[in-house]
Design an enzyme around this catalytic site. Structure first.
Site, PDB file in Angstrom:
ATOM      1  CG  HIS A 139      -1.928   0.970   1.371  1.00 24.39           C
ATOM      2  ND1 HIS A 139      -1.682   2.254   1.800  1.00 24.39           N
ATOM      3  CD2 HIS A 139      -3.256   0.904   1.129  1.00 24.39           C
ATOM      4  CE1 HIS A 139      -2.820   2.935   1.806  1.00 24.39           C
ATOM      5  NE2 HIS A 139      -3.791   2.133   1.413  1.00 24.39           N
ATOM      6  CG  ASP A 216       0.453  -2.611   6.043  1.00 29.27           C
ATOM      7  OD1 ASP A 216      -0.543  -2.787   6.768  1.00 29.27           O
ATOM      8  OD2 ASP A 216       0.435  -1.904   5.016  1.00 29.27           O
ATOM      9  CD  GLN A 219      -7.061  -4.526   3.843  1.00 36.44           C
ATOM     10  OE1 GLN A 219      -8.002  -5.262   4.145  1.00 36.44           O
ATOM     11  NE2 GLN A 219      -7.245  -3.239   3.553  1.00 36.44           N
ATOM     12  CE  LYS A 242      -7.529  -0.179   5.989  1.00 38.29           C
ATOM     13  NZ  LYS A 242      -8.284   0.210   4.801  1.00 38.29           N
ATOM     14  CB  CYS A 380      -3.640   3.283  -1.621  1.00 39.68           C
ATOM     15  SG  CYS A 380      -4.721   4.652  -1.302  1.00 39.68           S
TER      16      CYS A 380
HETATM   17  N1  PLP Z   1      -1.856  -0.856   4.498  1.00 38.77           N
HETATM   18  C1  PLP Z   1      -2.787  -1.573   3.856  1.00 38.77           C
HETATM   19  C2  PLP Z   1      -2.459  -2.931   3.352  1.00 38.77           C
HETATM   20  C3  PLP Z   1      -4.057  -1.034   3.672  1.00 38.77           C
HETATM   21  O1  PLP Z   1      -4.990  -1.742   3.022  1.00 38.77           O
HETATM   22  C4  PLP Z   1      -4.335   0.260   4.163  1.00 38.77           C
HETATM   23  C5  PLP Z   1      -5.649   0.878   3.914  1.00 38.77           C
HETATM   24  O2  PLP Z   1      -6.374   0.510   3.050  1.00 38.77           O
HETATM   25  C6  PLP Z   1      -3.332   0.942   4.836  1.00 38.77           C
HETATM   26  C7  PLP Z   1      -2.107   0.357   4.985  1.00 38.77           C
HETATM   27  C8  PLP Z   1      -3.581   2.319   5.399  1.00 38.77           C
HETATM   28  O3  PLP Z   1      -4.530   2.243   6.402  1.00 38.77           O
HETATM   29  P1  PLP Z   1      -5.121   3.587   7.040  1.00 38.77           P
HETATM   30  O4  PLP Z   1      -5.601   4.424   5.901  1.00 38.77           O
HETATM   31  O5  PLP Z   1      -6.221   3.104   7.914  1.00 38.77           O
HETATM   32  O6  PLP Z   1      -4.029   4.230   7.798  1.00 38.77           O
END
Ligand code: PLP
Length: 422
Positions: A139, A216, A219, A242, A380
């Site tokens: 992401h 990270d 998900q 999430k 993203c």
């Molecule tokens: N990392 C992953 C794999 C994500 O799917 C997301 C959000 O969709 C993020 C990071 C960023 O999360 P947040 O926008 O809640 O900080």
């Protein structure tokens, strides 16, 4: 509406005795919503999840009868709020198997958690010529902070490539590790491909060379059992929204030894032990990383979401969702003109696809007419889109309140789109 009631009844019958989806759906008031006169079919769970009544009630209760600032008040409300906030930290600690509550830092979300590490650990430990390994399926929030740090420090970003199925090419990862590697930061479950990465192997390999690893978990935390001690990751980041909690709250787990050695991320109230105009001494963990008034209601409601999930059991959720994802892939994959993007053997939650000759935004708009919420765009993950030569995909991402019948409606709606554009 009758059609939807029928769907729910069928679900009830098909749900096995240990996983009663229709009763779970009753816990989520928004799922009763009609969208353009149709029952909402919410398949945008990778963007954000819906909230059970227990979480909504917790937020209301807090502001109705418990609101106060924490840590410094001697009055009863402040003490009560402080206890609830700190108990929430312990709930999260137990949920992810962390050794100590002070290894849980409350942040705004995954993005802030990763930026915290890049800023506090990265500035101290990354220098000219050093290398940071990430993967091609990150992401943007696990790319950009490292790119910014590398630019500032004269360091380099190295990328683990992915194959056509959207799996990391593990041998390439092994080849990338060298004496310049100072950090590995990888996504546990890809938000655009659904791939579940072998993070335990990735961590074990990096640790052979004393390289710390960030996972990270944005998900994965809501779909898989996560035990940070078992993974042996050095950092783990996730977002409250999430995992059926509120927006604006998230978690950074860090091993105590790393957090102790890191300088603060932000300066302000609560993160200090004492302040004079000449100097400041910093507070102990975890407060050193929680400057200013935190999202108290958010932390408390996040803990409530975790308790709600624990009552159902993440293992049972994972099993149900895995069956539902297989069902979705088997139903959507064969539709004429569909190309699935992300066909890894080990997948979770997400089914991304493109349709010959139809832009994903048009698909998303037409599905919306049928009450179906999916996400369209690059999610993203622009490098992933580039890898597959597409500008965007349509992504259906499931949660444990979704049903096979909803997938059937989705497939019918996709077929309508195809008819319309052919
Ligand atoms: N990392 C992953 C794999 C994500 O799917 C997301 C959000 O969709 C993020 C990071 C960023 O999360 P947040 O926008 O809640 O900080």
């Amino acid at each position: 509406m009758n059609e939807f009631k029928e769907i729910l009844r069928e679900t009830e019958i098909s749900a096995n005795s240990t996983f009663d989806v229709s009763s779970i759906r009753n816990d989520f008031p928004i799922l009763q919503t009609l969208v353009r006169g149709k029952p909402l079919i919410y398949l945008d769970n990778a963007a954000t999840t819906q909230k059970p009544q227990a979480v909504i009630d917790k937020i209301t209760d807090y502001y109705t009868s418990g609101n106060s600032n924490i840590h410094r008040g001697v009055h009863l409300l402040s003490q009560k709020a402080t206890k609830e906030y700190e108990d929430s930290r312990k709930t999260i600690q137990q949920f992810i198997g962390a050794a100590h509550p002070e290894e849980i830092i409350f942040t705004r979300g995954t993005t802030e958690s990763i930026n915290l590490i890049a800023s506090a650990w990265g500035r101290q430990n990354i220098g000219p010529g050093d290398e940071i390994i990430i993967s091609h399926m990150e992401h943007h929030s696990n790319i950009v902070p490292w790119q910014m740090l590398c630019k500032e420090k004269g360091a380099g970003l190295r990328i683990i490539p992915i194959n056509d199925d959207g799996e990391l090419i593990y041998d390439e990862y092994l080849r990338l590790i060298n004496e310049k590697t100072k950090l590995v930061s990888v996504v546990h479950v890809s938000n655009s491909l659904g791939t579940v990465n072998p993070v335990k192997d990735i961590i074990r390999e990096a640790h052979k060379y004393n390289i710390p690893v960030i996972v990270d978990g944005a998900q994965s935390i809501q779909h898989l059992e996560v035990d940070v001690k078992d993974l042996d990751c050095d950092f783990f980041a996730f977002s409250g929204h999430k995992i059926y909690g509120p927006t604006g709250i998230g978690v950074l787990y860090g091993k105590k030894q790393f957090l102790e050695e890191m300088p603060p991320y932000q300066g302000g109230g609560d993160m200090i032990a004492s302040v004079s105009f000449e100097d400041t001494t910093f507070n102990e963990l975890p407060y050193k990383f929680e400057a200013g008034t935190p999202n108290i209601a958010g932390a408390i409601a996040l803990a409530e979401a975790v308790k709600y999930l624990n009552n159902i059991g993440i293992a049972r959720i994972a099993k149900y969702e895995s069956g539902l994802l297989d069902y979705a892939i088997d139903a959507i994959g064969p539709v004429s003109g569909i190309r699935l993007i992300g066909t890894a053997r080990n997948k979770s939650s997400t089914c991304s696809f493109v349709l010959d000759g139809v832009h994903p935004h048009d698909i998303g708009t037409m599905l919306d007419v049928d009450g179906i919420a999916v996400r369209t765009g690059h999610h993203c993950t622009e490098p992933v889109m580039k890898r597959y030569g597409v500008p965007a995909t349509t992504r259906a991402s499931i949660a444990f309140y979704n049903t096979k019948e909803e997938i059937n409606v989705l497939v019918k709606s996709i077929e309508k789109v195809i008819k319309m554009f052919s």
